[in-house]
Design a protein around this motif. Structure first.
Motif, PDB file in Angstrom:
ATOM      1  N   LEU A 153      10.392   6.681  -0.595  1.00  0.00           N
ATOM      2  CA  LEU A 153       9.743   7.969  -0.377  1.00  0.00           C
ATOM      3  C   LEU A 153       9.910   8.780  -1.655  1.00  0.00           C
ATOM      4  CD1 LEU A 153       8.390   9.451   2.137  1.00  0.00           C
ATOM      5  CD2 LEU A 153      10.492  10.784   2.224  1.00  0.00           C
ATOM      6  N   THR A 154       8.810   9.134  -2.305  1.00  0.00           N
ATOM      7  CA  THR A 154       8.847   9.886  -3.548  1.00  0.00           C
ATOM      8  C   THR A 154       8.308  11.287  -3.308  1.00  0.00           C
ATOM      9  OG1 THR A 154       8.492   7.851  -4.824  1.00  0.00           O
ATOM     10  CG2 THR A 154       8.093   9.933  -5.953  1.00  0.00           C
ATOM     11  N   VAL A 155       9.092  12.289  -3.684  1.00  0.00           N
ATOM     12  CA  VAL A 155       8.711  13.685  -3.475  1.00  0.00           C
ATOM     13  C   VAL A 155       8.411  14.320  -4.824  1.00  0.00           C
ATOM     14  CG1 VAL A 155       9.386  15.895  -2.461  1.00  0.00           C
ATOM     15  CG2 VAL A 155      10.253  13.754  -1.485  1.00  0.00           C
ATOM     16  N   GLY A 156       7.309  15.057  -4.921  1.00  0.00           N
ATOM     17  CA  GLY A 156       6.968  15.732  -6.161  1.00  0.00           C
ATOM     18  C   GLY A 156       7.998  16.788  -6.515  1.00  0.00           C
ATOM     19  N   THR A 157       8.064  17.142  -7.819  1.00  0.00           N
ATOM     20  CA  THR A 157       9.015  18.163  -8.262  1.00  0.00           C
ATOM     21  C   THR A 157       8.799  19.453  -7.498  1.00  0.00           C
ATOM     22  OG1 THR A 157       9.029  17.175 -10.471  1.00  0.00           O
ATOM     23  CG2 THR A 157       9.924  19.387 -10.250  1.00  0.00           C
ATOM     24  N   THR A 158       7.558  19.889  -7.401  1.00  0.00           N
ATOM     25  CA  THR A 158       7.222  20.903  -6.399  1.00  0.00           C
ATOM     26  C   THR A 158       6.724  20.112  -5.194  1.00  0.00           C
ATOM     27  OG1 THR A 158       5.164  21.118  -7.653  1.00  0.00           O
ATOM     28  CG2 THR A 158       6.668  22.978  -7.700  1.00  0.00           C
ATOM     29  N   PRO A 159       7.344  20.303  -4.035  1.00  0.00           N
ATOM     30  CA  PRO A 159       7.137  19.348  -2.931  1.00  0.00           C
ATOM     31  C   PRO A 159       5.820  19.512  -2.198  1.00  0.00           C
ATOM     32  CG  PRO A 159       8.652  21.083  -2.261  1.00  0.00           C
ATOM     33  CD  PRO A 159       8.342  21.324  -3.711  1.00  0.00           C
ATOM     34  N   ARG A 160       4.727  19.636  -2.970  1.00  0.00           N
ATOM     35  CA  ARG A 160       3.411  19.674  -2.336  1.00  0.00           C
ATOM     36  C   ARG A 160       2.966  18.283  -1.906  1.00  0.00           C
ATOM     37  NH1 ARG A 160       2.412  23.376  -6.905  1.00  0.00           N
ATOM     38  NH2 ARG A 160       1.947  25.457  -6.088  1.00  0.00           N
ATOM     39  N   THR A 161       3.496  17.260  -2.585  1.00  0.00           N
ATOM     40  CA  THR A 161       3.057  15.890  -2.358  1.00  0.00           C
ATOM     41  C   THR A 161       4.244  14.990  -2.080  1.00  0.00           C
ATOM     42  OG1 THR A 161       1.178  16.199  -3.843  1.00  0.00           O
ATOM     43  CG2 THR A 161       1.793  13.938  -3.340  1.00  0.00           C
ATOM     44  N   VAL A 162       4.140  14.156  -1.051  1.00  0.00           N
ATOM     45  CA  VAL A 162       5.153  13.154  -0.717  1.00  0.00           C
ATOM     46  C   VAL A 162       4.433  11.814  -0.578  1.00  0.00           C
ATOM     47  CG1 VAL A 162       6.904  12.405   0.938  1.00  0.00           C
ATOM     48  CG2 VAL A 162       6.600  14.846   0.469  1.00  0.00           C
ATOM     49  N   THR A 163       4.966  10.779  -1.230  1.00  0.00           N
ATOM     50  CA  THR A 163       4.329   9.466  -1.210  1.00  0.00           C
ATOM     51  C   THR A 163       5.263   8.445  -0.580  1.00  0.00           C
ATOM     52  OG1 THR A 163       3.128   9.992  -3.251  1.00  0.00           O
ATOM     53  CG2 THR A 163       3.232   7.668  -2.604  1.00  0.00           C
ATOM     54  N   LEU A 164       4.771   7.739   0.426  1.00  0.00           N
ATOM     55  CA  LEU A 164       5.506   6.652   1.071  1.00  0.00           C
ATOM     56  C   LEU A 164       4.969   5.350   0.490  1.00  0.00           C
ATOM     57  CD1 LEU A 164       7.528   5.715   3.206  1.00  0.00           C
ATOM     58  CD2 LEU A 164       5.712   5.837   4.901  1.00  0.00           C
ATOM     59  N   GLU A 165       5.825   4.617  -0.207  1.00  0.00           N
ATOM     60  CA  GLU A 165       5.408   3.442  -0.958  1.00  0.00           C
ATOM     61  C   GLU A 165       6.007   2.172  -0.372  1.00  0.00           C
ATOM     62  OE1 GLU A 165       7.148   5.180  -4.568  1.00  0.00           O
ATOM     63  OE2 GLU A 165       5.162   4.973  -5.485  1.00  0.00           O
ATOM     64  N   GLY A 166       5.288   1.059  -0.564  1.00  0.00           N
ATOM     65  CA  GLY A 166       5.818  -0.244  -0.191  1.00  0.00           C
ATOM     66  C   GLY A 166       5.593  -0.636   1.247  1.00  0.00           C
ATOM     67  N   ILE A 167       4.480  -0.213   1.840  1.00  0.00           N
ATOM     68  CA  ILE A 167       4.204  -0.612   3.226  1.00  0.00           C
ATOM     69  C   ILE A 167       3.176  -1.746   3.212  1.00  0.00           C
ATOM     70  CG2 ILE A 167       4.674   1.713   4.075  1.00  0.00           C
ATOM     71  CD1 ILE A 167       1.674   2.044   4.509  1.00  0.00           C
ATOM     72  N   LEU A 168       3.187  -2.540   4.246  1.00  0.00           N
ATOM     73  CA  LEU A 168       2.201  -3.609   4.381  1.00  0.00           C
ATOM     74  C   LEU A 168       0.872  -3.007   4.844  1.00  0.00           C
ATOM     75  CD1 LEU A 168       4.403  -6.316   6.132  1.00  0.00           C
ATOM     76  CD2 LEU A 168       3.580  -6.363   3.766  1.00  0.00           C
ATOM     77  N   ALA A 185       0.845  -1.196   0.000  1.00  0.00           N
ATOM     78  CA  ALA A 185       0.000   0.000   0.000  1.00  0.00           C
ATOM     79  C   ALA A 185       0.883   1.250   0.000  1.00  0.00           C
ATOM     80  CB  ALA A 185      -0.924  -0.004   1.220  1.00  0.00           C
ATOM     81  N   ASP A 186       0.279   2.375  -0.378  1.00  0.00           N
ATOM     82  CA  ASP A 186       0.950   3.674  -0.364  1.00  0.00           C
ATOM     83  C   ASP A 186       0.223   4.601   0.605  1.00  0.00           C
ATOM     84  OD1 ASP A 186       2.489   2.664  -2.420  1.00  0.00           O
ATOM     85  OD2 ASP A 186       1.406   3.732  -3.995  1.00  0.00           O
ATOM     86  N   VAL A 187       0.980   5.519   1.197  1.00  0.00           N
ATOM     87  CA  VAL A 187       0.387   6.605   1.971  1.00  0.00           C
ATOM     88  C   VAL A 187       0.858   7.906   1.339  1.00  0.00           C
ATOM     89  CG1 VAL A 187       0.138   7.704   4.210  1.00  0.00           C
ATOM     90  CG2 VAL A 187       0.382   5.227   4.081  1.00  0.00           C
ATOM     91  N   ILE A 188      -0.091   8.748   0.966  1.00  0.00           N
ATOM     92  CA  ILE A 188       0.214   9.982   0.240  1.00  0.00           C
ATOM     93  C   ILE A 188      -0.084  11.168   1.147  1.00  0.00           C
ATOM     94  CG2 ILE A 188      -0.275  11.326  -1.839  1.00  0.00           C
ATOM     95  CD1 ILE A 188      -1.472   8.579  -2.919  1.00  0.00           C
ATOM     96  N   PHE A 189       0.888  12.062   1.275  1.00  0.00           N
ATOM     97  CA  PHE A 189       0.739  13.259   2.104  1.00  0.00           C
ATOM     98  C   PHE A 189       0.706  14.469   1.171  1.00  0.00           C
ATOM     99  CE2 PHE A 189       3.449  10.114   4.258  1.00  0.00           C
ATOM    100  CZ  PHE A 189       2.627   9.771   5.309  1.00  0.00           C
TER     101      PHE A 189
END
Length: 471
Positions: free
Chosen positions: A265-280, A221-225
């Protein structure tokens, strides 16, 4: 500016956390440096040419970069020690520098579209340790801070902001400072896609809150901030705090047989969005809890301005974070974030380019579809992309038949059409189950004559058609 050092093989590297493994080794105080190592400062990217220079010269890559607002197309100017040596900059380090420049160019262009601030009052600080830049995330010991822009950046970003880069066209200048005021107190995020203890999105008010979105896939699952609708981005310190959570979680599951993928952890080019990927999926509540204080703490935000799909603040006369609009009124789809079952998403996905479908799905989830109206099988909507685009679609039993969009994409189905079709089930259909033929058949002659008379009075085109067809 970055510092460079040369390894025994002759390659130059960026010293510190922004470099490859060789460059990071040079930043170690106990490192035994090779005798051939030389340290110096980068000169920087060539700044964009002024309008006068562009008009007086021939069109070039620099002019193209200037007109687009993209500085990462410009030539990287390295220190003379590197330019005059017989060896080149490490390819990995060069890529990292290009990434920094692309991010700073994008952030600066976004800022200049929404704020009249140009002569920012910068305070320079020299630090013992390297600090990440809020705009490009490059780590430097020298930082520039601006209260006007509410941000702390590296010298390269500060200098680039003072050039012509990203200036909007003269007919579209920012007429007011739309940089939001950063709150003084913690702002409770909106959480959807999952249920947390003592958290109910429907009970919250304030449409400009940060968002935490849980998205379950197959095994992981992913968690998107997101800070998009607060008009902010995550600071370098905020991103570092989320990275610390990622590191701890990755170490926690490293030896687990049930976890066989990378935690990233993937950060958008403009850092409005950060996605944490690969969690159970079973761990997502704990992960969200660990990230909670980072996301809701305005000390980890810096103002960027509201993008098109984030203009929820326009619903109120006095825009504020978190604002006063009830969440469900501002985002009616927050409760499910899933298209209605009446929408044939399977067929839509099968006939759409995967990348366009995914981007259209994100637009739909972000609430970018506005002014939507469905009359029997005809759908019209406005989709907020880089600017508002008009979409017209024909449906049949919830399935896409044909459509058009005012955007420049020449694909049969663009991302804006996808977003509009996904949103088609969120509005009531005018006409309901009845067809137009059924309605006309059931109407009396007097009712039809009265309706035509009213339409002719309201619309000159209808009146003209009546004369042409019936006279």
């Amino acid at each position: 500016m970055p510092t460079f050092a040369r390894s025994g093989s002759g390659k130059w590297h960026v010293v510190g956390p922004d470099g490859c493994r060789y460059g990071r080794a040079f930043d170690d105080e106990d490192a035994a440096l090779d005798e051939t190592v030389t340290a110096t400062d980068i000169v920087a990217y060539e700044p964009p040419k002024s309008r006068e220079e562009i008009r007086s010269g021939s069109r070039s890559v620099d002019e193209t970069a200037f007109s687009r607002g993209y500085a990462h197309d410009q030539r990287l100017v390295l220190p003379s020690a590197i330019e005059e040596s017989d060896s080149d900059l490490c390819g990995s380090c060069r890529t990292r520098l290009d990434q920094h420049q692309k991010r700073r160019a994008t952030v600066i262009a976004d800022l200049k579209r929404v704020t009249p601030v140009r002569a920012a009052d910068w305070d320079r600080s020299d630090r013992e340790t390297r600090q990440g830049c809020d705009w490009c995330r490059a780590h430097e010991r020298t930082t520039w801070h601006s209260d006007d822009l509410g941000t702390t950046v590296c010298p390269a970003c500060g200098r680039l902001f003072e050039t012509q880069l990203g200036e909007p066209k003269s007919e579209h200048p920012p007429d007011e400072n739309r940089l939001p005021e950063t709150p003084d107190e913690s702002v409770t995020p909106i959480v959807f896609g999952t249920t947390l203890p003592e958290s109910d999105p429907a009970d919250l008010t304030g449409s400009n809150r940060p968002l935490i979105k849980y998205r379950e896939k197959h095994t992981y699952a992913d968690v998107i901030f997101e800070l998009e609708r607060t008009g902010h981005g995550f600071t370098a310190q905020g991103i570092a705090a989320l990275e610390a959570v990622r590191t701890d979680y990755a170490e926690q599951v490293a030896a687990a047989d049930t976890h066989q993928t990378e935690v990233s952890l993937t950060v958008g080019t403009t850092p409005r969005t950060v996605t944490l990927e690969g969690i159970l999926p079973g761990d997502h509540v704990d992960v969200i809890t660990d990230c909670w204080d980072v996301v809701c703490d305005p000390d980890h935000w810096f103002p960027l301005g509201w993008p098109q799909q984030g203009y929820i603040h326009r619903r109120s006369a006095d825009p504020a974070v978190p604002g006063e609009d009830p969440v469900i009124e501002a985002f009616p789809r927050l409760q499910t974030q899933q298209p209605s079952a009446a929408v044939d998403t399977e067929t839509l996905r099968s006939i759409t380019d995967p990348g366009r479908y995914d981007r259209g799905e994100r637009y739909y989830e972000q609430g970018a579809v506005t002014d939507i109206q469905r009359v029997d099988d005809s759908l019209e909507a406005t989709v907020q992309g880089s600017r508002p685009y008009d979409v017209q679609v024909t449906l049949s039993n919830g399935s896409y038949v044909e459509g058009g969009c005012s955007c420049p994409d020449d694909a049969n189905l663009c991302k804006h059409i996808v977003a509009a079709v996904l949103a088609s089930g969120d509005v009531e259909t005018i006409g309901g189950e009845q067809s137009l033929e059924d309605v006309l058949e059931s109407a009396s002659t007097a009712e039809l004559r009265s309706l035509l008379q009213t339409l002719a009075e309201d619309d000159l085109t209808v009146r003209t058609r009546i004369y042409e067809e019936l006279s």
